[in-house]
Design a protein around this motif. Structure first.
Motif, PDB file in Angstrom:
ATOM      1  N   LEU A  10     -18.919  -2.003  12.949  1.00 55.56           N
ATOM      2  CA  LEU A  10     -19.947  -2.133  11.920  1.00 55.56           C
ATOM      3  C   LEU A  10     -20.915  -0.965  11.986  1.00 55.56           C
ATOM      4  O   LEU A  10     -21.267  -0.375  10.957  1.00 55.56           O
ATOM      5  N   LEU A  11     -21.336  -0.594  13.184  1.00 52.77           N
ATOM      6  CA  LEU A  11     -22.244   0.539  13.341  1.00 52.77           C
ATOM      7  C   LEU A  11     -21.597   1.842  12.870  1.00 52.77           C
ATOM      8  O   LEU A  11     -22.248   2.666  12.221  1.00 52.77           O
ATOM      9  N   ILE A  12     -20.349   2.024  13.173  1.00 51.67           N
ATOM     10  CA  ILE A  12     -19.642   3.227  12.714  1.00 51.67           C
ATOM     11  C   ILE A  12     -19.613   3.290  11.203  1.00 51.67           C
ATOM     12  O   ILE A  12     -19.865   4.339  10.602  1.00 51.67           O
ATOM     13  N   GLU A  13     -19.327   2.160  10.571  1.00 52.97           N
ATOM     14  CA  GLU A  13     -19.308   2.128   9.091  1.00 52.97           C
ATOM     15  C   GLU A  13     -20.682   2.411   8.514  1.00 52.97           C
ATOM     16  O   GLU A  13     -20.804   3.132   7.516  1.00 52.97           O
ATOM     17  N   LEU A  14     -21.725   1.870   9.119  1.00 55.18           N
ATOM     18  CA  LEU A  14     -23.082   2.127   8.635  1.00 55.18           C
ATOM     19  C   LEU A  14     -23.463   3.589   8.801  1.00 55.18           C
ATOM     20  O   LEU A  14     -24.103   4.178   7.918  1.00 55.18           O
ATOM     21  N   ILE A  15     -23.061   4.204   9.899  1.00 58.01           N
ATOM     22  CA  ILE A  15     -23.348   5.616  10.119  1.00 58.01           C
ATOM     23  C   ILE A  15     -22.604   6.473   9.108  1.00 58.01           C
ATOM     24  O   ILE A  15     -23.162   7.439   8.571  1.00 58.01           O
ATOM     25  N   LYS A  16     -21.368   6.125   8.804  1.00 62.48           N
ATOM     26  CA  LYS A  16     -20.581   6.881   7.837  1.00 62.48           C
ATOM     27  C   LYS A  16     -21.221   6.837   6.432  1.00 62.48           C
ATOM     28  O   LYS A  16     -21.134   7.806   5.680  1.00 62.48           O
ATOM     29  N   LYS A  17     -21.861   5.731   6.103  1.00 55.44           N
ATOM     30  CA  LYS A  17     -22.476   5.585   4.779  1.00 55.44           C
ATOM     31  C   LYS A  17     -23.717   6.438   4.628  1.00 55.44           C
ATOM     32  O   LYS A  17     -24.127   6.718   3.519  1.00 55.44           O
ATOM     33  N   LYS A  18     -24.346   6.849   5.719  1.00 54.48           N
ATOM     34  CA  LYS A  18     -25.562   7.653   5.622  1.00 54.48           C
ATOM     35  C   LYS A  18     -25.224   9.031   5.377  1.00 54.48           C
ATOM     36  O   LYS A  18     -24.950   9.957   5.321  1.00 54.48           O
TER      37      LYS A  18
END
Length: 64
Positions: A56-64
């Motif tokens: 989940l954290l990886i996906e959130l970082i990718k969205k930024k």
């Protein structure tokens, strides 16, 4: 040594020193030769839940 408590129950520095001394000697190989001895890395942090959190954290970082 399995520490399932949330608090300190052993002298960590003494344990590390003891393990390092065993590794420097042949004693670890002798210890591992016993059928009921298993040597594993510390992996308590990695669970299915934490795996989900990391993804989940990886996906959130990718969205930024």
């Amino acid at each position: 040594m399995i520490n399932t408590s949330r608090g300190e129950i052993i002298d960590t520095n003494a344990l590390i020193e003891g393990i390092e001394n065993v590794i420097k000697n042949r004693d670890l190989l002798i210890l591992k030769a016993y059928p009921n001895v298993i040597v594993t890395p510390h992996a308590a942090f990695y669970t299915i839940l934490i795996s989900f959190v990391i993804q989940l954290l990886i996906e959130l970082i990718k969205k930024k």
